[in-house]
Design an enzyme around this catalytic site. Structure first.
Site, mmCIF file in Angstrom:
data_model
loop_
_atom_site.group_PDB
_atom_site.id
_atom_site.type_symbol
_atom_site.label_atom_id
_atom_site.label_comp_id
_atom_site.label_asym_id
_atom_site.label_seq_id
_atom_site.Cartn_x
_atom_site.Cartn_y
_atom_site.Cartn_z
ATOM 1 N N LYS A 283 -12.204 -37.821 -8.814
ATOM 2 C CA LYS A 283 -10.810 -37.060 -9.536
ATOM 3 C C LYS A 283 -9.832 -36.525 -8.025
ATOM 4 O O LYS A 283 -10.076 -36.282 -7.220
ATOM 5 C CB LYS A 283 -11.107 -36.356 -9.963
ATOM 6 C CG LYS A 283 -11.004 -35.906 -10.857
ATOM 7 C CD LYS A 283 -11.364 -35.453 -12.366
ATOM 8 C CE LYS A 283 -11.479 -34.346 -13.673
ATOM 9 N NZ LYS A 283 -11.575 -34.233 -14.743
ATOM 10 N N GLU A 368 -20.109 -30.130 -28.382
ATOM 11 C CA GLU A 368 -19.239 -28.503 -29.101
ATOM 12 C C GLU A 368 -20.507 -28.395 -30.361
ATOM 13 O O GLU A 368 -20.893 -27.393 -31.134
ATOM 14 C CB GLU A 368 -17.617 -29.256 -29.995
ATOM 15 C CG GLU A 368 -16.494 -28.773 -29.344
ATOM 16 C CD GLU A 368 -16.564 -30.560 -28.151
ATOM 17 O OE1 GLU A 368 -17.306 -31.008 -28.229
ATOM 18 O OE2 GLU A 368 -16.105 -29.978 -27.611
ATOM 19 N N ARG A 396 -14.900 -31.302 -35.009
ATOM 20 C CA ARG A 396 -16.452 -31.741 -34.114
ATOM 21 C C ARG A 396 -17.673 -31.331 -35.077
ATOM 22 O O ARG A 396 -18.380 -32.080 -35.343
ATOM 23 C CB ARG A 396 -17.191 -31.890 -32.120
ATOM 24 C CG ARG A 396 -15.934 -32.900 -31.716
ATOM 25 C CD ARG A 396 -17.010 -34.282 -32.038
ATOM 26 N NE ARG A 396 -16.318 -35.589 -31.921
ATOM 27 C CZ ARG A 396 -16.104 -36.066 -31.050
ATOM 28 N NH1 ARG A 396 -16.731 -35.429 -29.413
ATOM 29 N NH2 ARG A 396 -15.184 -36.450 -30.226
HETATM 30 C C1 LIG Z 1 -14.239 -33.466 -28.410
HETATM 31 C C2 LIG Z 1 -13.796 -33.152 -26.821
HETATM 32 N N1 LIG Z 1 -14.135 -31.710 -26.600
HETATM 33 C C3 LIG Z 1 -13.098 -31.254 -25.353
HETATM 34 C C4 LIG Z 1 -12.286 -32.034 -24.644
HETATM 35 C C5 LIG Z 1 -11.514 -31.769 -23.476
HETATM 36 N N2 LIG Z 1 -11.459 -32.096 -22.940
HETATM 37 C C6 LIG Z 1 -10.621 -33.715 -22.096
HETATM 38 S S1 LIG Z 1 -11.581 -34.526 -20.483
HETATM 39 C C7 LIG Z 1 -12.499 -33.292 -20.015
HETATM 40 C C8 LIG Z 1 -13.484 -33.576 -19.015
HETATM 41 C C9 LIG Z 1 -13.730 -35.065 -19.584
HETATM 42 O O1 LIG Z 1 -14.399 -35.480 -18.496
HETATM 43 P P1 LIG Z 1 -14.865 -37.438 -17.870
HETATM 44 O O2 LIG Z 1 -15.032 -37.793 -18.990
HETATM 45 O O3 LIG Z 1 -15.851 -37.057 -16.808
HETATM 46 O O4 LIG Z 1 -13.364 -37.769 -17.836
HETATM 47 P P2 LIG Z 1 -12.848 -37.547 -16.183
HETATM 48 O O5 LIG Z 1 -11.539 -36.443 -16.659
HETATM 49 O O6 LIG Z 1 -13.998 -36.797 -15.076
HETATM 50 O O7 LIG Z 1 -11.723 -38.020 -15.211
HETATM 51 C C10 LIG Z 1 -12.996 -32.908 -21.123
HETATM 52 C C11 LIG Z 1 -14.426 -31.765 -21.397
HETATM 53 C C12 LIG Z 1 -12.568 -33.417 -25.912
HETATM 54 N N3 LIG Z 1 -10.720 -33.975 -25.372
HETATM 55 N N4 LIG Z 1 -12.822 -33.725 -26.160
#
Ligand SMILES: Cc1ncc(C[n+]2csc(CCOP(=O)(O)OP(=O)(O)O)c2C)c(N)n1
Length: 637
Positions: A283, A368, A396
Site C-alpha cells: 500500500k 460488522e 450490514r
Molecule cells: C462493510 C464495510 N466496512 C468497513 C468499510 C471501510 N473500509 C473501506 S476500505 C477498508 C479496508 C480494506 O482493506 P483491503 O480490502 O485489504 O483493501 P486495501 O485498502 O488494503 O487495498 C475498510 C475497512 C467498508 N468499506 N465496508
C-alpha cells in the site's frame, strides 16, 4: 506523461510493448499523487495496485470480461486505464467522477457499492448468469479483493459456492497485509505464512522462471505449475487453506512485477475453473510519505501537499476525537467497558482506547455482523461492549442488532460515526439510514448529541444501559462549539423559546443550530416558536409529545432519510395519543445521493435556515385561523 496520455482505452494498454510498462506505471503513480493530493481520496490503495491494474487490463478484455473491484476504493488506476484520466481533476467533486466505480461513468464499472466483501458474490452470480446464457468461457469473470475485505463473512459465503468448481471465476487476492492498519485474524496469519515462507518463495521463483521459458500455454502448463506448487507447498508452507476449500491457488506473486502478475493472470484465465491468484502488493508503493505512514499508508487523504504528504489545512476538533477522549475516560472508571472495531481502529477513534487498554479492544476484521453478535456475547458474559462503526456499515448488521442484541436484551452500545449526509464518498457512504432502520428494533434507544458536551453525556448514559442495545450517532467532521440549553425537561433540552411558541421545532443532533436559526427567522416573521433537542430520539421523549400536542405546527429536522425516521416516529406517536397536530419533517429524500459537498446536498434538499423558515412561514400563512366556511351545502346539487 508520454504513455499515459496515449491511453484512451484498455486496448491501448494491451498495445504497449512490455518494456514500456514500467514507465507507464511510474507515470500513473506521479499522476495519482498529483491529482489525489488536490482533491483528497484513496491514495495508498491505488498506488499499490498500479501494476496489478495494468496486468488485469492486458490479460482480460474489459468490458466483455468483467473486472469486479471489491469495495471499489482501489479502482482509480482502472479508471485511468479505461479512459477517464482527463476527468481526475473532478474526482469526488459535484458532477465530477466518483471515488468508486460507477456504472453511469463507464461500461467498465460493474459494482459501485463501497461496502466491502461483496465482489465474490457478484462474481459468483455473474458467472452463473453467463453460464445460463452460454457466454461463460468466451467471457471471463474476475474479482479483485483485498486481504482486508477477505475478512468479511460474505466473501467466505461466496467462496463456499465458487468452490463447487462448476464455473470459472478468477479471484485476485490483493494482499498488502493491511486493511487500514494491519489486517488481523486467522486468515491474515494464513496469508502471511504463504507470503513469508522463505523456501517456498525461493522454489516458486525458480518454478516460475522455468515455466516462463516454456512455450506451451493453457491448462497443461497450469496443471504442471499447480501440481508442482501443491507438492512444494506441502513441504515448505502450511497446508493451503484455499486448496482445502477446493480452489486452485496460484502465488504468491510479486504484485509490483507486472510481467509476473500478467503471467499468473493469464494462466488463471485459461484454466477454466475457479482460481485464486495471490498477489502481494504494498500500500502506498512508490510515494515516500505514504510508505512511511505507519497508521494507514495514506489509505484515504484529504487535500495534501504532494511533496510532503502533509494536510494543507489543519482540521478542527472532530466528533471522532471527542468520542475517543470520552471513551478513554469512561474506560478508566468502568473496567467492564470493552471496545470493538470492524477493521477501523484509527478512523473510529478507538486507537486511543486500544493504547490505554490493549486487552480490552477487539478488532474483528471487516465483519460488522459478527461484531454485533460477538458484542452480545460479551454483554452476556458481563462486559459492556462499545461497537464503533461508521453509520452506513451498521446496515450490514441489522438482523444481529435486532435478534442477537435487542431480543436478548444485550447491553451493547453502538457508536455511529459519519451519521447523516457525508457527501464526498457518494451514495453508499452516507449514513442516512440508521435512525429509520433502527426505529423498528424493540427496546433499542438512540441518542443524537448536538455537540461535544451532549456527546459525552450521551455516551455515559448509553454505557449505563445494560438491559438493551443503545446507539449514539454523530456526524462527520468538526464538532461544533457547545450549544447551551436554556433548560432541560426529562432528557430534552430546550434550546430556544419565544413567549408564545406556536411552532415546535424538534431539531435532531447536528441540526440543533439549524433549528435555532430557523427559530430566529420565524421571530423576524412574527411567528413564535421553540426549539427542542430531544437528545434521545428513540423512544420519543414524553416532553416532546406534550409540547408537540400544544403546538400549531410541529417541525422535525433530522439528518437522515425522512421515511421512517424520527419525524415519522413522532407523527405516529402523536396519532397514537389522538393528537392530530400538523407535522412537517425535513431530512433526506428516499434516494441514493450522488457525491458532492455536504453543504451543497443540504441546500439541494432545502435543509437550510432560509428554506425551512420560508416553508414554515408559508404554511402558517395559509393555515391562519379564520372564519370557517361550511361550503358543503353550496356544493350539494
Ligand atoms: C462493510 C464495510 N466496512 C468497513 C468499510 C471501510 N473500509 C473501506 S476500505 C477498508 C479496508 C480494506 O482493506 P483491503 O480490502 O485489504 O483493501 P486495501 O485498502 O488494503 O487495498 C475498510 C475497512 C467498508 N468499506 N465496508
Amino acid at each position: 506523461m508520454r504513455y499515459l496520455e496515449a491511453i484512451r482505452d484498455p486496448r491501448d494498454v494491451r498495445a504497449l510493448p512490455a518494456e514500456k510498462l514500467p514507465e507507464l506505471a511510474r507515470e500513473i503513480r506521479a499522476f495519482l499523487v498529483e491529482k489525489v493530493s488536490a482533491t483528497g481520496g484513496h491514495l495508498g490503495p491505488n498506488l499499490g495496485v498500479v501494476e496489478l491494474s495494468i496486468a488485469l487490463h492486458r490479460v482480460f478484455r474489459s468490458p466483455e470480461d468483467a473486472i469486479i473491484w471489491d469495495t471499489g476504493h482501489q479502482a482509480y488506476v482502472h479508471k485511468i486505464l479505461t479512459g477517464r484520466a482527463a476527468d481526475f481533476d473532478s474526482l469526488r467533486q459535484e458532477d465530477g467522477i466518483s471515488g468508486y466505480p460507477s456504472r453511469s461513468e463507464s461500461p467498465h464499472d460493474i459494482v459501485e457499492n463501497s461496502h466491502a466483501s461483496t465482489a465474490l458474490s457478484y462474481a459468483d452470480g455473474l458467472a452463473k448468469a453467463w453460464q445460463q446464457r452460454g457466454l461463460l468461457g468466451e467471457q471471463h469473470v474476475v474479482a479483485v479483493i483485498g486481504d482486508g475485505a477477505l475478512t468479511g463473512g460474505m466473501a467466505w459465503e461466496a467462496l463456499n459456492n465458487i468452490a463447487t468448481g462448476e464455473r470459472p471465476v478468477v479471484i485476485v487476492v490483493n494482499d498488502n497485509a493491511r486493511s487500514y492498519s494491519p489486517t488481523i485474524g486467522g486468515l491474515a496469519h494464513h496469508l502471511n505464512s504463504l507470503r513469508t515462507a522463505p523456501n517456498y518463495e525461493k522454489v516458486m521463483g525458480w518454478g516460475k522462471r522455468v515455466l516462463l521459458r516454456t512455450p506451451v500455454v493453457g491448462p497443461p502448463v497450469f496443471d504442471a505449475l499447480h501440481g508442482m506448487k501443491k507438492g512444494v507447498k506441502d513441504v515448505v508452507a502450511p497446508q493451503g487453506m484455499f486448496e482445502d476449500l477446493g480452489l486452485k491457488y496460484v502465488g504468491p506473486v510479486n504484485g509490483h512485477d507486472e510481467a509476473e502478475v500478467e503471467f499468473a493472470l493469464s494462466r488463471a484465465r485459461d484454466f477454466e475453473a475457479p482460481v485464486i491468484v495471490h498477489v502481494i502488493t504494498h500500500k502506498g508503493q512508490g510515494y515516500a510519505p505514504a510508505e512511511a505512514d505507519e497508521a494507514d499508508r495514506f489509505h484515504g487523504v484529504g487535500v495534501i501537499d504532494p511533496e510532503t504528504g502533509l494536510p494543507i489545512s489543519a482540521a478542527g476538533r472532530s466528533w471522532t476525537k471527542a468520542f475517543s477522549d470520552e471513551l478513554v475516560s469512561i474506560g478508566r472508571v468502568r473496567p467492564d467497558v470493552v471496545a470493538i472495531t470492524a477493521a477501523m481502529l484509527g478512523p473510529t477513534g478507538l486507537d486511543q482506547f486500544a493504547q490505554e487498554f490493549p486487552t480490552r479492544i477487539f478488532d474483528v476484521g471487516i465483519a460488522e455482523q459478527h461484531a454485533a453478535t460477538s458484542a452480545a456475547g460479551l454483554a452476556y458474559g458481563g462486559m459492556h461492549p462499545v461497537v464503533a462503526l461508521y453509520a452506513t456499515f451498521l446496515n450490514r448488521a441489522f438482523d444481529q442488532v435486532l435478534m442477537d442484541c435487542a431480543l436478548h436484551k444485550a447491553g451493547v452500545t453502538f457508536v455511529l460515526d459519519r451519521a447523516g449526509i457525508t457527501g464526498d464518498d457518494g451514495a453508499s457512504h452516507n449514513g442516512v439510514w440508521d435512525m429509520s432502520m433502527l426505529q423498528i428494533v424493540p427496546g433499542l434507544q438512540i441518542a443524537a448529541p448536538r455537540d461535544e458536551s451532549t456527546l459525552k453525556q450521551a455516551l455515559r448514559e448509553a454505557v449505563d444501559i445494560n438491559d438493551a442495545p443503545s446507539v449514539v450517532r454523530f456526524s462527520k467532521g468538526a464538532v461544533p462549539q457547545d450549544i447551551p440549553a436554556l433548560a432541560r425537561e426529562g432528557c430534552v433540552d430546550i434550546l430556544a423559546r419565544h413567549a408564545n411558541p406556536e411552532v415546535c421545532i424538534v431539531a435532531i443532533g447536528s441540526f440543533a443550530q439549524l433549528g435555532i436559526d430557523v427559530c430566529e427567522g420565524l421571530k423576524a416573521q412574527g411567528i413564535g416558536a421553540q426549539v427542542l433537542d430531544p437528545r434521545w430520539v428513540k423512544p420519543i421523549p414524553q416532553y416532546v409529545l406534550e409540547q408537540s400536542a400544544k403546538a400549531t405546527l410541529v417541525v422535525v429536522i433530522e439528518d437522515g432519510i425522512r421515511a421512517g425516521g424520527v419525524g415519522a416516529a413522532l407523527s405516529q406517536a402523536l396519532r397514537d395519543s389522538d393528537v392530530d397536530v400538523p407535522l412537517r419533517n425535513f431530512g433526506s429524500p428516499l434516494a441514493f445521493l450522488d457525491h458532492a459537498k455536504r453543504d451543497s446536498i443540504l441546500a439541494e434538499f432545502g435543509l437550510t435556515a432560509q428554506a425551512i423558515t420560508r416553508s414554515i412561514t408559508e404554511w402558517m400563512a395559509s393555515n391562519e385561523p379564520g372564519e370557517i366556511v361550511d361550503d358543503s351545502i353550496t356544493q350539494e346539487r
